[in-house]
Motif scaffolding. Structure first.
Motif, mmCIF file in Angstrom:
data_model
loop_
_atom_site.group_PDB
_atom_site.id
_atom_site.type_symbol
_atom_site.label_atom_id
_atom_site.label_comp_id
_atom_site.label_asym_id
_atom_site.label_seq_id
_atom_site.Cartn_x
_atom_site.Cartn_y
_atom_site.Cartn_z
ATOM 1 N N THR A 1 -1.071 43.328 54.461
ATOM 2 C CA THR A 1 -1.275 44.757 54.248
ATOM 3 C C THR A 1 -1.560 45.023 52.772
ATOM 4 N N VAL A 2 -2.326 46.061 52.486
ATOM 5 C CA VAL A 2 -2.524 46.474 51.095
ATOM 6 C C VAL A 2 -1.243 47.195 50.651
ATOM 7 N N ALA A 3 -0.628 46.684 49.582
ATOM 8 C CA ALA A 3 0.641 47.233 49.102
ATOM 9 C C ALA A 3 0.688 47.139 47.585
ATOM 10 N N THR A 4 1.606 47.911 46.994
ATOM 11 C CA THR A 4 1.804 47.887 45.543
ATOM 12 C C THR A 4 2.912 46.906 45.207
ATOM 13 N N CYS A 5 2.625 45.975 44.335
ATOM 14 C CA CYS A 5 3.612 44.972 43.927
ATOM 15 C C CYS A 5 4.628 45.614 42.983
ATOM 16 N N PRO A 6 5.934 45.442 43.232
ATOM 17 C CA PRO A 6 6.939 46.030 42.334
ATOM 18 C C PRO A 6 7.012 45.314 40.987
ATOM 19 N N SER A 7 6.459 44.119 40.899
ATOM 20 C CA SER A 7 6.535 43.357 39.658
ATOM 21 C C SER A 7 5.341 43.617 38.733
ATOM 22 N N CYS A 8 4.118 43.421 39.251
ATOM 23 C CA CYS A 8 2.927 43.563 38.400
ATOM 24 C C CYS A 8 2.192 44.875 38.624
ATOM 25 N N GLN A 9 2.657 45.735 39.537
ATOM 26 C CA GLN A 9 2.088 47.051 39.839
ATOM 27 C C GLN A 9 0.651 46.988 40.354
ATOM 28 N N ALA A 10 0.206 45.802 40.777
ATOM 29 C CA ALA A 10 -1.137 45.669 41.339
ATOM 30 C C ALA A 10 -1.106 46.134 42.790
ATOM 31 N N ARG A 11 -2.195 46.780 43.217
ATOM 32 C CA ARG A 11 -2.292 47.247 44.603
ATOM 33 C C ARG A 11 -3.351 46.387 45.286
ATOM 34 N N LEU A 12 -2.869 45.395 46.060
ATOM 35 C CA LEU A 12 -3.780 44.477 46.719
ATOM 36 C C LEU A 12 -3.178 43.937 48.012
ATOM 37 N N LEU A 13 -3.937 43.101 48.694
ATOM 38 C CA LEU A 13 -3.529 42.551 49.986
ATOM 39 C C LEU A 13 -2.380 41.558 49.789
ATOM 40 N N THR A 14 -1.334 41.680 50.609
ATOM 41 C CA THR A 14 -0.170 40.801 50.482
ATOM 42 C C THR A 14 -0.406 39.488 51.215
ATOM 43 N N THR A 15 0.393 38.507 50.861
ATOM 44 C CA THR A 15 0.416 37.225 51.560
ATOM 45 C C THR A 15 1.618 37.259 52.490
ATOM 46 N N VAL A 16 1.430 36.838 53.760
ATOM 47 C CA VAL A 16 2.504 36.915 54.750
ATOM 48 C C VAL A 16 2.929 35.515 55.159
ATOM 49 N N LYS A 17 4.243 35.323 55.214
ATOM 50 C CA LYS A 17 4.830 34.080 55.704
ATOM 51 C C LYS A 17 5.874 34.476 56.738
ATOM 52 N N HIS A 18 5.818 33.888 57.915
ATOM 53 C CA HIS A 18 6.770 34.224 58.975
ATOM 54 C C HIS A 18 7.972 33.293 58.899
#
Length: 130
Positions: free
Chosen positions: A63-80
């Motif tokens: 999902t496109v989300a805002t990173c709490p660390s670098c404040q970048a808004r981009l697609l996340t990496t998912v690991k189940h």
């Protein structure tokens, strides 16, 4: 009639009004510290503006989300990863008699939690629990 004037006491003279000094003879040359007029100090609180943080809506897929660390808004990496729900489902399958099929919840992504991380810096963004 003089008796009636003694029945009701005379009202004292009213104190002078604010700003009424009563003439030049009433102006003191120096006031004692206790008689000094109190000064008024107005203090204004600083304005605080809070910027709202965009809330991330996570799911099973990237999902496109805002990173709490670098404040970048981009697609996340998912690991189940397996969760408590995954373990309980495997135990239930085992108790029902499907001992051969108890590993199925560990192989199916919909039975596990999706852990989202930032694709830029690798920081943890959030977890989606089914």
């Amino acid at each position: 009639m003089d008796n009636k004037s003694h029945l009701y006491p005379q009202a004292p003279d009213a104190p002078p009004q604010y700003g009424d000094l009563g003439g030049p003879s009433m102006i003191p040359t120096e006031l004692p510290p206790s008689a000094m007029p109190a000064s008024v100090i107005n203090v204004q609180q600083p304005q605080v503006y809070m910027q709202g943080v965009a809330q991330n809506h996570l799911g099973r897929m990237p999902t496109v989300a805002t990173c709490p660390s670098c404040q970048a808004r981009l697609l996340t990496t998912v690991k189940h990863e397996p969760s408590t729900k995954t373990h309980l489902l495997a135990l239930l399958i085992c108790l029902v008699g499907g001992i051969c099929c108890c590993c199925v919840p560990y192989c199916v992504d919909s039975c596990q939690s999706a852990v989202h991380t930032c694709s830029s810096c690798g920081a943890f963004v959030g977890t989606y629990q089914n």
